[in-house]
Scaffold this motif. Sequence first.
Motif, mmCIF file in Angstrom:
data_model
loop_
_atom_site.group_PDB
_atom_site.id
_atom_site.type_symbol
_atom_site.label_atom_id
_atom_site.label_comp_id
_atom_site.label_asym_id
_atom_site.label_seq_id
_atom_site.Cartn_x
_atom_site.Cartn_y
_atom_site.Cartn_z
ATOM 1 N N ARG A 150 7.403 13.548 11.903
ATOM 2 C CA ARG A 150 7.369 12.102 12.139
ATOM 3 C C ARG A 150 7.268 11.779 13.632
ATOM 4 N NH1 ARG A 150 11.913 10.997 9.938
ATOM 5 N NH2 ARG A 150 11.101 10.803 7.840
ATOM 6 N N ASN A 151 7.986 12.520 14.458
ATOM 7 C CA ASN A 151 8.083 12.189 15.872
ATOM 8 C C ASN A 151 7.067 12.880 16.782
ATOM 9 O OD1 ASN A 151 10.291 10.484 15.408
ATOM 10 N ND2 ASN A 151 11.699 12.212 15.470
ATOM 11 N N HIS A 152 6.518 14.025 16.352
ATOM 12 C CA HIS A 152 5.701 14.803 17.275
ATOM 13 C C HIS A 152 4.317 15.190 16.768
ATOM 14 C CE1 HIS A 152 9.041 15.238 20.061
ATOM 15 N NE2 HIS A 152 9.807 15.545 19.036
ATOM 16 N N CYS A 153 4.056 15.087 15.490
ATOM 17 C CA CYS A 153 2.761 15.530 14.966
ATOM 18 C C CYS A 153 1.693 14.473 15.246
ATOM 19 C CB CYS A 153 2.841 15.806 13.472
ATOM 20 S SG CYS A 153 1.319 16.505 12.813
ATOM 21 N N ALA A 154 0.598 14.885 15.866
ATOM 22 C CA ALA A 154 -0.478 13.961 16.211
ATOM 23 C C ALA A 154 -1.242 13.488 14.980
ATOM 24 C CB ALA A 154 -1.440 14.622 17.184
ATOM 25 N N ALA A 155 -1.205 14.255 13.901
ATOM 26 C CA ALA A 155 -1.943 13.898 12.689
ATOM 27 C C ALA A 155 -1.126 13.001 11.760
ATOM 28 C CB ALA A 155 -2.362 15.153 11.937
ATOM 29 N N PHE A 156 0.153 12.829 12.052
ATOM 30 C CA PHE A 156 1.019 12.046 11.178
ATOM 31 C C PHE A 156 0.737 10.561 11.342
ATOM 32 C CE2 PHE A 156 5.023 9.930 10.078
ATOM 33 C CZ PHE A 156 5.271 10.505 8.844
ATOM 34 N N THR A 157 0.576 9.872 10.212
ATOM 35 C CA THR A 157 0.392 8.423 10.257
ATOM 36 C C THR A 157 1.712 7.773 9.870
ATOM 37 O OG1 THR A 157 -0.368 8.316 7.972
ATOM 38 C CG2 THR A 157 -2.045 8.601 9.673
ATOM 39 N N GLY A 158 1.889 6.538 10.213
ATOM 40 C CA GLY A 158 3.162 5.851 10.027
ATOM 41 C C GLY A 158 3.625 5.686 8.592
ATOM 42 N N THR A 159 2.782 5.948 7.629
ATOM 43 C CA THR A 159 3.172 5.760 6.225
ATOM 44 C C THR A 159 3.313 7.096 5.506
ATOM 45 O OG1 THR A 159 0.850 5.532 5.637
ATOM 46 C CG2 THR A 159 2.076 3.498 6.076
ATOM 47 N N ASP A 160 3.904 8.081 6.177
ATOM 48 C CA ASP A 160 4.091 9.429 5.638
ATOM 49 C C ASP A 160 2.773 10.086 5.259
ATOM 50 O OD1 ASP A 160 6.750 8.946 5.972
ATOM 51 O OD2 ASP A 160 7.156 8.513 3.869
ATOM 52 N N ASP A 172 17.629 21.672 2.212
ATOM 53 C CA ASP A 172 17.463 20.250 2.539
ATOM 54 C C ASP A 172 17.612 19.976 4.030
ATOM 55 O OD1 ASP A 172 16.933 19.488 -0.036
ATOM 56 O OD2 ASP A 172 19.020 18.985 -0.508
ATOM 57 N N GLN A 173 18.543 20.685 4.672
ATOM 58 C CA GLN A 173 18.757 20.475 6.102
ATOM 59 C C GLN A 173 17.513 20.870 6.897
ATOM 60 O OE1 GLN A 173 21.692 22.991 7.912
ATOM 61 N NE2 GLN A 173 22.105 21.516 9.537
ATOM 62 N N ILE A 174 16.896 21.989 6.541
ATOM 63 C CA ILE A 174 15.682 22.433 7.230
ATOM 64 C C ILE A 174 14.549 21.453 6.969
ATOM 65 C CG2 ILE A 174 13.933 24.259 7.323
ATOM 66 C CD1 ILE A 174 16.173 26.244 6.727
ATOM 67 N N LEU A 175 14.416 21.002 5.724
ATOM 68 C CA LEU A 175 13.357 20.057 5.385
ATOM 69 C C LEU A 175 13.524 18.755 6.165
ATOM 70 C CD1 LEU A 175 10.856 19.471 3.716
ATOM 71 C CD2 LEU A 175 12.341 18.638 1.896
ATOM 72 N N LYS A 176 14.740 18.277 6.320
ATOM 73 C CA LYS A 176 14.990 17.046 7.092
ATOM 74 C C LYS A 176 14.590 17.232 8.559
ATOM 75 C CE LYS A 176 16.811 14.458 3.896
ATOM 76 N NZ LYS A 176 16.037 13.393 3.324
ATOM 77 N N ARG A 177 14.900 18.403 9.127
ATOM 78 C CA ARG A 177 14.523 18.666 10.514
ATOM 79 C C ARG A 177 13.007 18.758 10.660
ATOM 80 N NH1 ARG A 177 18.160 23.500 12.601
ATOM 81 N NH2 ARG A 177 16.841 23.237 14.439
ATOM 82 N N ILE A 178 12.347 19.367 9.666
ATOM 83 C CA ILE A 178 10.887 19.455 9.687
ATOM 84 C C ILE A 178 10.275 18.064 9.583
ATOM 85 C CG2 ILE A 178 8.893 20.191 8.311
ATOM 86 C CD1 ILE A 178 10.393 22.805 7.776
ATOM 87 N N GLN A 179 10.816 17.235 8.688
ATOM 88 C CA GLN A 179 10.315 15.869 8.539
ATOM 89 C C GLN A 179 10.482 15.084 9.837
ATOM 90 O OE1 GLN A 179 12.489 14.435 5.133
ATOM 91 N NE2 GLN A 179 10.900 15.097 3.699
ATOM 92 N N SER A 180 11.610 15.266 10.505
ATOM 93 C CA SER A 180 11.848 14.570 11.763
ATOM 94 C C SER A 180 10.842 15.002 12.828
ATOM 95 C CB SER A 180 13.277 14.846 12.245
ATOM 96 O OG SER A 180 13.494 14.286 13.497
ATOM 97 N N LEU A 181 10.593 16.310 12.911
ATOM 98 C CA LEU A 181 9.599 16.801 13.868
ATOM 99 C C LEU A 181 8.209 16.262 13.546
ATOM 100 C CD1 LEU A 181 10.306 20.574 14.609
ATOM 101 C CD2 LEU A 181 10.320 18.682 16.193
#
Length: 126
Positions: free
Chosen positions: A14-24, A3-12
């Motif tokens: 959300r904050n840095h991926c150019a393909a990520f949209t604001g609604t997950d 879970d800790q790794i998944l949370k860090r991946i989600q944070s990255l």
Amino acid sequence: MGDQILKRIQSLARNHCAAFTGTDGCRYEPNGQSRCQWFREDPHALPFIEAGDMRCLEFERAVLPIDPELESRYFNREENTATCERCSTPIVKTSNRTKYCGECREIRRKQGAADRARRRYWAAKT
């Protein structure tokens, strides 16, 4: 994947991926889904994510290198991790000669060039 790794991946993502949209979501629609794979919670996808079968190559190539420690844990390369000899930040060793992080490597390269020039100068004077 914990879970800790998944949370860090989600944070990255959300904050840095150019393909990520604001609604997950993801602009690339991986695996035919409009939702980013790191935020999927449907019971059909979780076993594949946990096993590492569902991967996002864009995330791995462009975003994951931001966090070298997480990158090594993501790819299960714990044996290839080390700390920079100059600033003690975690680095992923790409060869057995890797000692420094990217910034410190450049500083060390310039110091070495200056030392060689200094030795060459004093050798020519004698």
